[in-house]
Enzyme design. Sequence first.
Site: not given
Ligand SMILES: [Zn+2]
Ligand SMILES: [Zn+2]
Length: 553
Positions: A193, A367
């Site tokens: 990510d 995130h």
């Molecule tokens: Zn995502």
């Molecule tokens: Zn997500």
Amino acid sequence: MPEPVRLTFLGGLGEIGRNCACLEVAGRILIIDCGLMFPDLSMPGVDLVLPDFSWLRENADRVEACVLTHGHEDHVGALSYLLRDLSFPIYGSTLTLGLARSRIEEGGLLDRTELVPVIDGERRWIGPFDVEFIPVAHSVPHGFAIAVHTPQGVLLHSGDWKIDLTPVDGRRTDLARIGTLATTEGIRLLLADSTNAEEPGHTVSEREVGLALRRLFADHRHQRLIVACFASHIHRIQEICDAAVEHGRIVATLGRSMGKNVALARQLGLLHVPDANIADIEDVASLPPSRVCVMSTGSQGEPMSALALMAAGENRFVKLGPGDTVILSAHPIPGNEHSVSQVIDGLHRLGADVVHSGLAPVHVSGHAKQGEIKTLLSVARPQYFIPVHGEFRHLTHHSRLAMEMGVPDDRVLLCEDGDVVELTDDGIDFAGEVPAGYLYVDGIVGDVGRGVLRDRRVLAEEGVVIVVVTVGARTGDIVAGPEVITRGWVYAPEAESLLEECRKAITISLEEAAAHGATDFDTLRRHVRQAAGRFVQERTRRRPMIVPIVMEV
Ligand SMILES: [Zn+2]
Ligand SMILES: [Zn+2]
């Protein structure tokens, strides 16, 4: 020699949204996530954007299954479209499947789709794929990183993740398991990510938001409180409910997805609110303000959402005014800033007080930031690295971080949507491309297409001028018109003389053409377009869409 393993990226590498990667082992295909993207301002009228599924459709008989990392729309939202043409089982946590399910159900595809729940740490064979589901913390509960034990070694896909050492549900990112994989089998390829790869430091624990919310509830004891957040953010919803219960408030949901997700999470035992502290929105109207907590959708300023309607004074159930406090427990996703700002303005106009993430710590990201990204890289110690989930700039920064952390430059691959990479004993390399353009959905019709969008942009920015003229088929002489109709160029009722001049310019041009013996349809159309275009440009410095309609009699 072990057989090669292939990876095809259909979305998510070059944008935030429509995440979809396809892994090939022994001729079979495993889809990792199948998400959609929400449109930006350059896509007027578009409801959502999908990956181009033509490659998957061509290889339909080879699709084994889809595994889901978590339940956000950018990871599960396109399933209902792909399932129209293909049929395959879907694996994910119960909550993820619950969130993915409603769109599939709405599409009438649930009957022929097998949903297979998996639990934390589970490892199972899905066709020729040996798949392991590793817990990660994120802004929706029960997210997974996916490890696939392939003939070419372990491939680890991080999913959307962060490190939260004090998560609301106590479920931490399982770095220990990732570490074990790294020290035993070794991680051949890491896909991770990139969303926050530009952000230094670490994301703050979700628990801090809970503390901030509690303080706000304490400071606003006598006011009615409305809290808006993402409807899938069950941890945040838990914190809002906890603060409400602590202050003797009754929680009511507003917005379809909020009501649905709260019910689903309570049913799955993921959200704990005493029955006595929850009520229908109709029932809280009669309660004193100090006892009301409304949990609403619309934290991104979405036009028809519950919060936007409240800000416009048009919500059926809640009329806001002085004495009410609205907490925006979210941060605008890039592109939504303007809508959010408009909603905040509307709330102020009504006299309500607004607390947003710029004023109090009422939101944290889901995130990993640079510090956490480096931690993952140092624990996983991957042989090869591909950044995923991000715009190109995020992918670039993430590549640099991997190199900084010791992955050799030639082992970091910067891929984009449509790229195919192959992992062999010799290493990893690009192995072709597949179609991966945007598929624009407006209403229920499939692809809107780039041409339509280009037209919509011109219409939105410059308007349209339509010229209708009837000419004699053999002579090219004007029989009727030209008539000039416009929307968005000038306001016609107030610009009659300008339209008259425009008509004259077109007439002159057509007469010249006829004098030169031009009678064919295309030439006359071109004359109309050029004469009108030139006139509009010279007189107003504008470039509306010119639509010449030439009829022959
Ligand atoms: Zn995502
Ligand atoms: Zn997500």
